[in-house]
Design a protein around this motif. Structure first.
Motif, PDB file in Angstrom:
ATOM      1  N   ILE A  56      19.449  83.349  24.156  1.00  0.00           N
ATOM      2  CA  ILE A  56      19.659  83.170  22.720  1.00  0.00           C
ATOM      3  C   ILE A  56      21.130  83.300  22.366  1.00  0.00           C
ATOM      4  CG2 ILE A  56      19.075  84.078  20.434  1.00  0.00           C
ATOM      5  CD1 ILE A  56      16.442  85.087  21.622  1.00  0.00           C
ATOM      6  N   SER A  57      21.856  84.152  23.092  1.00  0.00           N
ATOM      7  CA  SER A  57      23.262  84.437  22.784  1.00  0.00           C
ATOM      8  C   SER A  57      24.157  83.213  22.904  1.00  0.00           C
ATOM      9  CB  SER A  57      23.790  85.542  23.708  1.00  0.00           C
ATOM     10  OG  SER A  57      23.130  86.759  23.476  1.00  0.00           O
ATOM     11  N   TYR A  58      23.779  82.245  23.730  1.00  0.00           N
ATOM     12  CA  TYR A  58      24.587  81.034  23.852  1.00  0.00           C
ATOM     13  C   TYR A  58      24.775  80.346  22.500  1.00  0.00           C
ATOM     14  CZ  TYR A  58      24.488  81.079  28.988  1.00  0.00           C
ATOM     15  OH  TYR A  58      24.665  81.404  30.313  1.00  0.00           O
ATOM     16  N   TRP A  59      23.814  80.509  21.601  1.00  0.00           N
ATOM     17  CA  TRP A  59      23.881  79.856  20.296  1.00  0.00           C
ATOM     18  C   TRP A  59      24.251  80.814  19.172  1.00  0.00           C
ATOM     19  CZ3 TRP A  59      20.514  78.479  24.118  1.00  0.00           C
ATOM     20  CH2 TRP A  59      20.531  77.133  24.499  1.00  0.00           C
ATOM     21  N   VAL A  60      24.215  82.111  19.418  1.00  0.00           N
ATOM     22  CA  VAL A  60      24.456  83.087  18.357  1.00  0.00           C
ATOM     23  C   VAL A  60      25.899  83.583  18.335  1.00  0.00           C
ATOM     24  CG1 VAL A  60      23.830  85.362  17.449  1.00  0.00           C
ATOM     25  CG2 VAL A  60      22.051  83.831  18.323  1.00  0.00           C
ATOM     26  N   ILE A  61      26.481  83.856  19.498  1.00  0.00           N
ATOM     27  CA  ILE A  61      27.841  84.396  19.554  1.00  0.00           C
ATOM     28  C   ILE A  61      28.846  83.338  19.108  1.00  0.00           C
ATOM     29  CG2 ILE A  61      29.630  85.368  21.040  1.00  0.00           C
ATOM     30  CD1 ILE A  61      27.428  86.423  22.856  1.00  0.00           C
ATOM     31  N   PRO A  62      29.686  83.636  18.113  1.00  0.00           N
ATOM     32  CA  PRO A  62      30.687  82.662  17.665  1.00  0.00           C
ATOM     33  C   PRO A  62      31.912  82.656  18.558  1.00  0.00           C
ATOM     34  CG  PRO A  62      30.863  84.642  16.354  1.00  0.00           C
ATOM     35  CD  PRO A  62      29.706  84.869  17.307  1.00  0.00           C
TER      36      PRO A  62
END
Length: 477
Positions: A214-220
Motif C-alpha cells: 500500500i505504501s507505494y501509493w501512499v508515501i509522497p
C-alpha cells in the motif's frame, strides 16, 4: 513507475516557477495537509518496524531457544549480528533515498523486511536464525534514518520536534502492546503444525508486507518534486519558499556532489551527534529486546511540543531522569521498586530520542549533508545495540546489575555530548555574530570578510555551497 528522479530536475522545475506564482495560500491549512499525509503513515511504518525488530524478545518467552536447540549465548549472538548490516548501511541508504523516490525506496525496504520477518517463522536451527537476523538488519537499515530525513525535508526547524515525537511515539505503542499481541498470537500454538513463536513471526511479517504494498501509493515524494499531488502547485512552491526562509537553503533540491558528503564527514557536529545518539540508542535496544524478560523475572511516552531554544534544557533534563532511573535499578533489591524504575527510565529515554533527533537535524543544512549526518549518527547509535544485546545475561537475573550499569554509562555519555553540542553551537553562533565567518562576496564591501571563509559571486551561491557553515546561518540551541 519511474525508479528515480533527479533532484537536479526538481530544482530546475522550482526555479522556473517560483517567481511566477503569487503566494496567497493558507499556511495552517497547508500544514494540516502535510501532517495528515506524511506523519500518520510514517508512524504506522515505524510501528511495524519497531514491532518486527523486537518480536524476537517475545518469541524467546514462547520457547524459541528450546525449539530450535540454541543456548542463551547463541541467542545473544543472533541479536548482535542484526546490528552490523543495520548500522553500516544507514548512511548510504539516505543518499539513495534522496536519489530515488521515497515511495519506492521506503516501500521496497519494508516489503523485503516483511518477507524476512515471515521467514523467521520457518527456521529450525541456529544457522537459520543467524541468517534471517543478518538479512533483517540489511533490509531494515534505511527505514528509521530515512523516515527522519524525510520528515526534516517537509518542516521548518521549529516544527520538526513535535512531528518527530508524534512519529516516534509509535515505537512506544509497539512496545506497549507487542507483549499482548504476542500473547494473543501464541494461542495459535499447534495450528498448521507451527508453534506459537513461529506464528508471531509469520503474522507480523505478513502484516508488514501488506502495508508495504500500500505504501507505494501512499508515501509522497519530497516537496521539491512536481510529483507531489496532494498539494496544489502553488502550495508546493509555498512550502519550498517557507523552508528556504527558515535556513533550509536546499529545499528546492540539489544535485549530488561528493563535496556534500565530505562536509558531513568533516563536520564536528556529526561526530558529537553520534555520541548523543549512542546515549539513547543503547538504552532503547535494551528496552525493546530485554524488557519482556526483565519484567518476567521481577514482573506512555510524552510528546513534547516546544520551542527550539529549549532543546538543550529538555535533552539534559530527560537524560538526567534516565540517570536517576538506572541508579535506582542498580541499587534496588525490591521487585516493585525495579518495576517503577523501568517505567521511569522509559518515560525519560523515549522522549529524548525525538527531541535529540530534531535538534541535530535542525542544525545541519544541505539535503545530502543532512542525510549523511543523520545516517551516520543513527547508524552509530544503532551499532551500540550490538553491545546492549549482550549485557543482560541470564546468570545476572533477576537484578541484572551489570546490564543496568552499562546502560547508565550510555545515558551519561549522551548527557555529556548534549552539553558539549550546545556549548560549541553557542560559541559558533557568537563567532558569526562577530563576523569571523564572513565570506568574500564579489561586489559587496565587507571589511570583516576574509578569503579563508571562501569567495563567492553572490550571497545565494555562498548559501548553497556552504550550507550550515554559511556566515548567515544560525544554529538552534
Amino acid at each position: 513507475m519511474s525508479l528515480s528522479h533527479s533532484s537536479d530536475d526538481d530544482a530546475n522545475d522550482y526555479k522556473e516557477g517560483r517567481d511566477e506564482i503569487e503566494y496567497s495560500v493558507d499556511e495552517k491549512a497547508v500544514l494540516r495537509k502535510i501532517d495528515l499525509r506524511v506523519i500518520p503513515w510514517l508512524a504506522l511504518l515505524y510501528l511495524l518496524n519497531f514491532l518486527d525488530r523486537g518480536s524476537i524478545g517475545n518469541a524467546k518467552l514462547y520457547n524459541l531457544e528450546g525449539d530450535i536447540g540454541i543456548t542463551d549465548r547463541q541467542y545473544l549472538i543472533a541479536l548482535t549480528v542484526f546490528f552490523f548490516p543495520y548500522s553500516l548501511l544507514e548512511p548510504a541508504s539516505n543518499v539513495i533515498l534522496r536519489r530515488i523516490r521515497p515511495s519506492i525506496w521506503l516501500s521496497s525496504m519494508m516489503f523485503v523486511w516483511g518477507l524476512v520477518m515471515t521467514f523467521h517463522g520457518f527456521i529450525t536451527n541456529y544457522g537459520g536464525l543467524i541468517t534471517v537476523r543478518v538479512l533483517l538488519g540489511a533490509a531494515e537499515a534505511g527505514m528509521y534514518p530515512g523516515i527522519v530525513y524525510f520528515i526534516t525535508s517537509w518542516y521548518k526547524r521549529s516544527e520538526m520536534g513535535a512531528r518527530v515525537a508524534i512519529f516516534f511515539s509509535s515505537a512506544t505503542i509497539a512496545g506497549a502492546f507487542s507483549g499482548l499481541l504476542a500473547a494473543a498470537i501464541s494461542n495459535m500454538d499447534g495450528v498448521g503444525g507451527k508453534t506459537g513463536w513461529q506464528w508471531i513471526f509469520i503474522l507480523e511479517g505478513l502484516a508488514t508486507i501488506i502495508i508495504a504494498v500500500i505504501s507505494y501509493w501512499v508515501i509522497p515524494d519530497f516537496p521539491s518534486s512536481p510529483r507531489v499531488k496532494f498539494l496544489t502547485e502553488e502550495e508546493r512552491l509555498f512550502v519550498i519558499r517557507r523552508l528556504e526562509d527558515d535556513m533550509k537553503l536546499s529545499a528546492a533540491g540539489e544535485s549530488l556532489k561528493k563535496a556534500y558528503i565530505w562536509q558531513s564527514l568533516t563536520d564536528w557536529k556529526t561526530w558529537i551527534a553520534m555520541g548523543i545518539y549512542m546515549g539513547f540508542d543503547g538504552p532503547l535496544y535494551a528496552f525493546s529486546l530485554f524488557t519482556p524478560t526483565i519484567i518476567n523475572q521481577v514482573c506512555s511516552s510524552t510528546v513534547f511540543t516546544h520551542h527550539p531554544s529549549e532543546d538543550i534544557l529538555l535533552a539534559c533534563s530527560l537524560f538526567g531522569v534516565g540517570l536517576v532511573a538506572y541508579i535506582i535499578l542498580i541499587a534496588s533489591r525490591s521487585p516493585a521498586l525495579s518495576y517503577f524504575a523501568v517505567y521511569l527510565a522509559v518515560s525519560a529515554i523515549y522522549p529524548t530520542i525525538p527531541n535529540s533527533v530534531a535538534w541535530v537535524a535542525s542544525n545541519v543544512e544541505g539535503s545530502y549533508k543532512r542525510g549523511v549526518t543523520l545516517g551516520m549518527a543513527i547508524g552509530f547509535g544503532n551499532i551500540n545495540g550490538a553491545v546492549t544485546a549482550n549485557i543482560y545475561r541470564s546468570q545476572d537475573k533477576p537484578w541484572y546489575r551489570l546490564g543496568h550499569a552499562i546502560v547508565l554509562a550510555y545515558i551519561a555519555a549522551g548527557f555529556l555530548c548534549s552539553v558539549l553540542f550546545a556549548i560549541l553551537l553557542k560559541r559558533e553562533n557568537a563567532r558569526r555574530d562577530r563576523g569571523e565567518r564572513d565570506e568574500v562576496i564579489e561586489g559587496v564591501d565587507n571589511k570583516r570578510a576574509h578569503e579563508r571563509n571562501g569567495t563567492f559571486q553572490s550571497v545565494e551561491e555562498a548559501k548553497i555551497a556552504k550550507g550550515d557553515t554559511w556566515s548567515g546561518f544560525r544554529y538552534t540551541l
